[in-house]
Design a protein around this motif. Sequence first.
Motif, short mmCIF file in Angstrom:
data_model
loop_
_atom_site.label_atom_id
_atom_site.label_comp_id
_atom_site.label_asym_id
_atom_site.label_seq_id
_atom_site.Cartn_x
_atom_site.Cartn_y
_atom_site.Cartn_z
N ILE A 94 19.26 -13.89 -42.62
CA ILE A 94 19.48 -13.22 -41.21
C ILE A 94 19.70 -14.30 -40.39
CG2 ILE A 94 19.33 -11.54 -39.85
CD1 ILE A 94 17.94 -9.55 -41.33
N PRO A 95 21.29 -14.91 -40.32
CA PRO A 95 21.36 -15.53 -38.96
C PRO A 95 20.39 -15.56 -37.37
CG PRO A 95 23.80 -15.01 -39.68
CD PRO A 95 22.25 -13.76 -40.04
N GLN A 96 19.84 -17.01 -37.36
CA GLN A 96 19.54 -16.37 -35.99
C GLN A 96 19.86 -16.36 -34.93
OE1 GLN A 96 16.13 -19.40 -34.79
NE2 GLN A 96 15.72 -18.46 -32.91
N GLU A 97 21.26 -16.82 -34.96
CA GLU A 97 21.97 -15.63 -33.77
C GLU A 97 22.62 -14.36 -34.10
OE1 GLU A 97 24.95 -18.03 -37.37
OE2 GLU A 97 23.08 -18.76 -35.80
N LYS A 98 22.09 -13.55 -34.99
CA LYS A 98 21.85 -12.00 -35.37
C LYS A 98 21.28 -11.72 -33.70
CE LYS A 98 23.55 -8.78 -38.84
NZ LYS A 98 24.92 -8.63 -37.51
N ILE A 99 20.14 -12.90 -34.02
CA ILE A 99 18.57 -11.68 -33.82
C ILE A 99 18.39 -12.29 -31.79
CG2 ILE A 99 16.08 -11.38 -33.96
CD1 ILE A 99 16.84 -12.79 -37.50
N ARG A 100 18.27 -10.66 -31.34
CA ARG A 100 17.93 -10.60 -30.03
C ARG A 100 16.33 -10.95 -30.07
NH1 ARG A 100 22.60 -7.63 -26.59
NH2 ARG A 100 22.35 -7.01 -29.14
N TYR A 101 15.99 -11.79 -29.18
CA TYR A 101 14.25 -10.47 -28.35
C TYR A 101 13.65 -10.76 -27.46
CZ TYR A 101 13.22 -15.56 -27.20
OH TYR A 101 13.25 -16.81 -27.11
N LYS A 102 13.37 -9.76 -26.98
CA LYS A 102 12.71 -9.62 -25.43
C LYS A 102 11.22 -9.89 -25.70
CE LYS A 102 12.49 -7.68 -20.54
NZ LYS A 102 12.15 -8.61 -20.18
N ASP A 103 10.25 -10.49 -25.01
CA ASP A 103 8.50 -10.55 -24.65
C ASP A 103 8.10 -9.79 -23.88
OD1 ASP A 103 8.89 -12.76 -27.26
OD2 ASP A 103 9.08 -13.81 -25.89
N PHE A 104 7.36 -8.49 -24.20
CA PHE A 104 7.05 -7.65 -22.76
C PHE A 104 5.83 -8.24 -22.44
CE2 PHE A 104 10.61 -4.94 -24.51
CZ PHE A 104 11.25 -4.86 -23.02
N ALA A 105 5.18 -9.19 -23.91
CA ALA A 105 3.28 -9.38 -23.53
C ALA A 105 2.80 -8.02 -23.04
CB ALA A 105 3.42 -10.35 -22.29
N PHE A 106 2.07 -7.81 -21.97
CA PHE A 106 1.22 -6.02 -21.90
C PHE A 106 1.65 -5.68 -20.43
CE2 PHE A 106 -1.47 -9.96 -19.63
CZ PHE A 106 -1.44 -9.14 -18.85
N ASP A 108 4.74 -3.71 -20.40
CA ASP A 108 5.21 -1.99 -21.07
C ASP A 108 4.68 -1.83 -22.12
OD1 ASP A 108 7.29 -0.31 -21.11
OD2 ASP A 108 8.25 -1.65 -22.32
N PRO A 109 3.20 -1.02 -22.03
CA PRO A 109 2.64 -1.41 -23.15
C PRO A 109 2.41 0.82 -23.56
CG PRO A 109 0.92 -0.53 -21.45
CD PRO A 109 2.32 -1.40 -20.93
N LEU A 110 3.27 0.84 -24.61
CA LEU A 110 3.73 2.45 -25.26
C LEU A 110 2.04 3.09 -25.53
CD1 LEU A 110 6.18 4.13 -26.55
CD2 LEU A 110 5.54 3.33 -28.27
N TYR A 111 1.11 3.06 -25.61
CA TYR A 111 -0.13 3.12 -25.65
C TYR A 111 -0.89 3.08 -24.27
CZ TYR A 111 1.99 4.11 -30.19
OH TYR A 111 3.36 4.32 -31.31
N ASP A 112 -1.99 3.41 -24.71
CA ASP A 112 -2.90 3.60 -23.86
C ASP A 112 -4.36 2.61 -24.43
OD1 ASP A 112 -5.30 3.99 -22.15
OD2 ASP A 112 -5.91 5.93 -22.66
N ASN A 113 -3.79 1.37 -22.91
CA ASN A 113 -5.01 0.42 -23.53
C ASN A 113 -6.41 0.83 -22.32
OD1 ASN A 113 -3.33 -1.79 -24.54
ND2 ASN A 113 -1.85 -1.43 -22.79
N ASN A 114 -6.85 1.68 -22.70
CA ASN A 114 -8.42 2.05 -22.48
C ASN A 114 -8.93 2.37 -23.54
OD1 ASN A 114 -7.68 1.52 -19.14
ND2 ASN A 114 -6.87 3.01 -19.19
N THR A 115 -8.05 2.35 -24.64
CA THR A 115 -8.62 2.93 -25.63
C THR A 115 -9.16 1.89 -27.00
OG1 THR A 115 -7.21 4.23 -26.89
CG2 THR A 115 -8.33 5.65 -25.40
N TRP A 116 -9.32 1.80 -27.53
CA TRP A 116 -9.31 0.43 -28.63
C TRP A 116 -8.42 0.45 -29.84
CZ3 TRP A 116 -9.31 1.13 -33.85
CH2 TRP A 116 -9.16 -0.61 -34.98
N GLU A 117 -7.89 2.37 -30.29
CA GLU A 117 -6.80 2.80 -30.68
C GLU A 117 -5.09 2.31 -30.30
OE1 GLU A 117 -9.03 4.95 -29.97
OE2 GLU A 117 -10.19 5.29 -32.42
#
Length: 134
Positions: A94-106, A108-117
């Motif tokens: 897959i050519p790299q120019e077809k790939i876009r990326y966004k680095d959110f780091a921490f 935009d969490p989808l899950y609760d960072n107050n739990t291990w899970e």
Amino acid sequence: MKTLLAILCFSWGSSFSQEMKEIVKSIYFGGGSYYVDKNQAQQLEDLVKSIKNLEYYEINIMSHTDPVGGREFNEYLSRMRSQSAIDLLKKMDIPQEKIRYKDFAFDDPLYDNNTWEGRARNRRVDIQFKPIVF
């Protein structure tokens, strides 16, 4: 004859568009790691092989971390996780120019960072295969 051609074109076009749907594959990482294990790499390869008409998809990578380790480290880690996913896709031709990326780091969490899970589920890269709308 024109009617038959129109019906064939309509039928092909509608079945083509019905097949195309958004697909998201998540790759999960250990704490502080950007290593993709062989099992997850194989699952991604199998998924890519199963997508018909891949040339009609855009590929978006969204990288996430948990908050452990501070901002600077997690921004670096998020970028390295994106790069790991990009490297896997490039190995699949897959050519790299077809790939876009966004680095959110921490940020935009989808899950609760107050739990291990929750932290474990936030340590991931989501690879989105999104149909290109013409």
